[in-house]
Design an enzyme around this catalytic site. Structure first.
Site, short mmCIF file in Angstrom:
data_model
loop_
_atom_site.label_atom_id
_atom_site.label_comp_id
_atom_site.label_asym_id
_atom_site.label_seq_id
_atom_site.Cartn_x
_atom_site.Cartn_y
_atom_site.Cartn_z
N GLU A 30 -2.45 15.76 0.23
CA GLU A 30 -1.63 14.65 0.57
C GLU A 30 -0.49 14.39 -0.54
OE1 GLU A 30 -1.48 10.26 2.55
OE2 GLU A 30 -3.52 11.33 1.97
N SER A 73 0.88 -1.25 0.02
CA SER A 73 0.04 0.10 -0.28
C SER A 73 0.92 1.26 -0.28
CB SER A 73 -0.93 0.14 1.11
OG SER A 73 -0.03 0.20 2.45
N LYS A 74 0.16 2.28 -0.25
CA LYS A 74 0.85 3.74 -0.36
C LYS A 74 1.64 3.80 0.99
CE LYS A 74 -1.38 7.63 -0.12
NZ LYS A 74 -0.08 8.45 0.86
N ARG A 75 0.77 3.37 2.03
CA ARG A 75 1.28 3.80 3.44
C ARG A 75 2.70 2.95 3.71
NH1 ARG A 75 -2.62 1.88 7.40
NH2 ARG A 75 -3.69 1.55 5.70
#
Ligand code: GLU
Length: 522
Positions: A301, A278-280
């Site tokens: 963001e 994921s992006k996270r």
């Protein structure tokens, strides 16, 4: 309604040519998984001499994000995967934005209702909420609008014909839902997974057409894959649960024979293999997961991209291709042309592929190392400009590139590795050689400029010979002179062979830097 009445249908010849599509929803930046889906589509199309279509699936107004479509197109351009047909390029099946095709979906929804495969549902959001609360039970913890509940709701199956007619004539808003069979097993052959089957009993009556007449993804994707004569549809594994709805739509609309061959691509996994990347994960572990920088206009963001991190598109594409595919020979480095000729869907793995940033950097290093200086020139000039280093002579920059590229993993590395070819080190740090410094060495470097001045030819070989001869004559170990010489020229303990550096930066610059170095040592 009969098929011949639909304008697009009458155009439909037998589809023989391979036609694939990438069908993103413009909801944000493209991350690795999305770009890899494009890549596999693109490689397959090019391998088979087919068409690659970009279709923007923007039927969900609530998820539309300004700038996302441009971002997607720019990513495709950067990667060298230009679509043959797209909103920008046009094509025989235009428009390629679903929102602009709105009028063409309604008739299919109506056809499904007329044939008993779909129905009008008049329930308000409040009523739907009520249903979820009222029917919640231990065995059905999250009640869905499905065969178990549909007769308890407000729709054209549960209400009398008259009542339905009244609601329609009064203009009460409605959606069209698919009537999922209660208990049927349906399946298809996935190009990667083989036979896949589903029981319809667990799938809810998905909305096909919304209150505003806009189709949902489910209806639009089937209608457009049909109308655009798509022969193969490759998409992420996360779409597999939607397949039963799509299969039934292909069947109910009478198009089963034209259904594309599907391939559901495996996920790209976190570095530890624990779930989808994921992006996270990127934020947490310090690597990009987006192709290019992206700032979400709603939240501001920011997400860093591979491009801005200093990846070459050649390396990025090569790395992505190897996430889930290989040609079976152990070969890892492929240009786009080589990928196109080697790509074979049957060699795409079923299991997810772990993303490894170190490996991604390895690909970039390999590509930088072997790229011709000419190819790297514009990128390196950008890097130098950003670092406030003026580099105007292209042929000089290219010589520098060839000398240092092997030492650069990411493009910004050129600022450090090449900077000193353009700018003398501010005040060379001579600390590493101070402890063993002596008068002989001072004299050596004091006399070196005159020797260099007198050299008949200026190249690395002549320089090295003169330097070594002078050291031998003074009985100083060459090894003890090379490091100070490097520190004077470079400003640090790095860089290519010191005589190559000296030869390239030129006589006057070498002499100036020697003098400055001596001052630092004094
Ligand atoms: N619009 C879908 C997406 O955003 C496309 C899925 C498909 O290819 O069918 O990924």
């Amino acid at each position: 309604m009969r098929a011949q009445q639909y304008p697009y249908l009458s155009l439909r010849p037998m589809a023989t040519k391979v036609r694939v599509r990438f069908a993103p929803s413009p909801t944000g930046g493209l991350h690795l998984g999305g770009v890899r889906t494009v890549l596999f589509n693109y490689l397959f199309a090019r391998h088979h001499g087919g068409d690659f279509v970009l279709r923007i699936e923007d039927t969900d107004n609530t998820r539309f994000v300004e700038g996302a479509e441009q971002y997607i197109m720019e990513t495709l351009r950067w990667c060298g995967m230009e679509p043959d047909e797209s909103p920008a390029a046009g094509g025989p099946f235009a428009p390629y934005r679903q929102s602009e095709r709105k009028a063409s979906y309604m008739q299919y929804a109506e056809q499904l209702v007329a044939q008993g495969h779909a129905y009008y549902a008049f329930d308000t959001p409040e009523e739907l909420e009520e249903m979820r609360n009222a029917f919640k039970s231990a065995e059905n913890p999250s009640p869905q609008y499905d065969h178990r509940l549909r007769m308890k709701m407000k729709n054209s199956l549960s209400l009398g014909e008259e009542e339905v007619g009244r609601l329609l004539s009064e203009g009460v808003p409605y959606v069209v839902r698919i009537k999922m069979p209660e208990q049927e097993t349906i399946g298809f052959t996935d190009m990667i997974r083989g036979e896949v089957s589903f029981s319809t009993s667990t799938v809810d009556d998905k909305v096909l057409l919304k209150k505003d007449g806009m189709p949902t993804y489910h209806l639009a994707v089937v209608v457009d894959d049909y109308l655009m004569q798509i022969t193969h549809a490759f998409r992420g594994e996360e779409w597999l649960p939607s397949a039963p709805v799509h299969l039934l739509l292909w069947k109910y609309l009478g198009w089963s024979d034209a259904m594309p061959q599907w391939a559901h691509l495996p996920l790209i996994l976190k570095p530890d293999g624990n779930g989808k990347l994921s992006k996270r994960d990127g934020d947490r572990l310090g690597f990009p997961v987006f192709a290019m920088n992206w700032t979400d206009p709603r939240s501001n963001e920011f997400t860093q991209g591979f491009r801005e991190r200093g990846f070459l598109p050649e390396a990025f594409v090569n790395m992505l291709a190897m996430l889930g595919w290989n040609d079976g020979t152990g070969k890892e480095l492929f240009s786009m042309t080589e990928l196109i000729s080697a790509f074979d869907m049957s060699r795409v793995h079923k299991g997810g592929a772990k993303f490894d940033f170190e490996k991604a950097k390895w690909f970039n290093h390999e590509w930088i190392k072997t790229a011709p200086a000419e190819r790297l020139l514009p990128d390196v000039k950008d890097v130098l400009k950003t670092a406030d280093i003026s580099a105007v002579d292209d042929s000089y920059v290219k010589q520098v590139i060839d000398l240092v590229k092997e030492r650069c993993t990411l493009l910004p590395d050129f600022a450090e590795q090449a900077g000193f070819f353009f700018k003398a080190p501010a005040a060379p740090d001579m600390e590493p050689v101070k402890a063993k410094w002596n008068l002989d060495k001072t004299l050596f470097f004091t006399d070196l400029p005159a020797v260099l001045e007198a050299l008949p030819t200026w190249n690395a070989i002549a320089l090295e010979a003169a330097f070594k001869e002078m050291a031998a004559a003074r009985a100083i170990k060459v090894g003890e002179l090379q490091l100070p010489f490097r520190l004077m020229l470079v400003g640090g303990k790095f860089g290519p062979a010191v005589f190559d550096i000296a030869a390239l930066i030129g006589k006057q610059a070498v002499i100036n830097r020697i003098k400055k170095g001596l001052e630092s040592l004094a």
